[in-house]
Design a protein around this motif. Structure first.
Motif, mmCIF file in Angstrom:
data_model
loop_
_atom_site.group_PDB
_atom_site.id
_atom_site.type_symbol
_atom_site.label_atom_id
_atom_site.label_comp_id
_atom_site.label_asym_id
_atom_site.label_seq_id
_atom_site.Cartn_x
_atom_site.Cartn_y
_atom_site.Cartn_z
ATOM 1 N N GLY A 170 0.808 -1.246 -0.121
ATOM 2 C CA GLY A 170 -0.091 -0.102 0.053
ATOM 3 C C GLY A 170 0.846 1.160 -0.028
ATOM 4 N N TRP A 171 1.873 1.088 0.893
ATOM 5 C CA TRP A 171 2.860 2.395 0.974
ATOM 6 C C TRP A 171 3.410 2.484 -0.688
ATOM 7 N N LYS A 172 4.062 1.529 -1.307
ATOM 8 C CA LYS A 172 4.488 1.595 -2.366
ATOM 9 C C LYS A 172 3.596 2.049 -3.497
ATOM 10 N N THR A 220 1.203 4.457 4.915
ATOM 11 C CA THR A 220 0.359 3.476 4.096
ATOM 12 C C THR A 220 -1.070 3.725 4.287
ATOM 13 N N PRO A 221 -1.714 3.421 3.224
ATOM 14 C CA PRO A 221 -3.240 3.577 3.265
ATOM 15 C C PRO A 221 -3.899 2.423 3.758
ATOM 16 N N GLY A 234 12.724 10.612 14.364
ATOM 17 C CA GLY A 234 11.123 10.617 14.729
ATOM 18 C C GLY A 234 11.097 8.991 14.573
ATOM 19 N N VAL A 235 9.808 8.704 14.227
ATOM 20 C CA VAL A 235 9.405 7.361 14.330
ATOM 21 C C VAL A 235 8.363 7.002 13.339
ATOM 22 N N SER A 236 8.158 6.008 12.682
ATOM 23 C CA SER A 236 7.308 5.405 11.734
ATOM 24 C C SER A 236 6.840 3.987 12.417
ATOM 25 N N PHE A 239 -1.024 3.426 12.213
ATOM 26 C CA PHE A 239 0.046 3.797 11.511
ATOM 27 C C PHE A 239 0.418 5.426 12.215
ATOM 28 N N TRP A 240 1.627 5.275 12.991
ATOM 29 C CA TRP A 240 1.910 6.527 13.504
ATOM 30 C C TRP A 240 3.300 7.143 12.989
#
Length: 252
Positions: free
Chosen positions: A88-90, A125-126, A151-153, A172-173
């Protein structure tokens, strides 16, 4: 996080633990299982890159981790995993977040190459799940990246099973220090034995704002305040919200 479940409480709720040492339970017409493993090996990492047609993946991808909910009567499965989330991210392909520190980042994938930040390095990502259509709570991490200490993913999924229903949160944060915060949450809820047609209620809510905007509204911008998205989510404006009803057939 492992949670001890009292078998008598399960029995009184019409539930039982999964057999064969699997983590999870059966309740009414559902089997709910959490699966945990290690992060991707080097070989698996290369295979995922090839399949996803990318040379970039998060620092820690828990490729074996999953949360699976199976509805027996219809053989419907709702599942959550890192590969589909990264697909989804891609596909979404957001532009990279502009951040001064990014210019100083070292290579993030191939040691022989210096990274050009022409991709969404935040791995936003969606993704809201994959599938054909208060006593047990477990959290599964799908992937995580510290953005080179900027940061953070983090993508996690958590399920809570109660005698009357189950509730699920996919979160997703993203926090890019000093630049922006992004929170994408999908909540799913199912009530046992309600209505003739089994129905899962799914709500997706995307929130996002910049540190500059927070400061302009008088909110603190100290990073320590924003380590946990839960308490501060209401400070992030909603940019997208969708509510759906997923109808599950009685038979295959």
């Amino acid at each position: 996080m492992e949670t001890e479940v009292d078998k008598e409480i399960l029995k009184s709720a019409g539930a039982e633990l999964l057999p064969d040492g699997r983590k999870g339970l059966r309740i009414h017409d559902w089997e709910i299982e959490t699966i945990r493993g290690t992060i991707l090996t080097s070989l698996a990492h290369e295979q995922w890159e090839e399949k996803l047609k990318t040379s970039h993946l998060p620092e820690m991808v828990f490729g074996e981790n999953a949360l699976v909910l199976k509805h027996f009567r219809s053989n419907t499965k709702i599942h959550f995993n890192a590969f589909d989330a990264l697909a989804g991210w891609k596909q979404e392909g957001l532009p990279p977040v502009e951040v001064p520190a990014a210019a100083k980042w070292k290579f993030r994938s191939k040691p022989s190459q210096q990274v050009i930040l022409d991709y969404d390095y935040t791995f936003t990502t969606p993704y809201c799940g994959s599938g054909v259509v208060e006593k047990d709570q477990e959290t599964v991490v799908l992937y995580e990246d510290e953005l080179a200490d900027n940061g953070v993913s983090l993508l996690t999924v958590k399920v809570r099973v109660m005698p009357s229903s189950w509730f699920l949160l996919l979160r997703f944060w993203l926090r890019v220090d000093g630049v922006l915060m992004r929170l994408r949450e999908t909540r799913m809820h199912y009530v046992f034995g309600k209505g003739e047609t089994p129905t899962v209620l799914r709500e997706s809510c995307w929130r996002e704002t910049t540190f500059k905007s927070l400061s302009a509204k008088g909110y603190p911008v100290d990073l320590a305040v924003y380590s946990d998205p839960g308490p501060i989510s209401q400070r992030l404006p909603v940019i997208k919200q969708i509510t759906q009803k997923l109808m599950i057939p009685h038979k295959v």
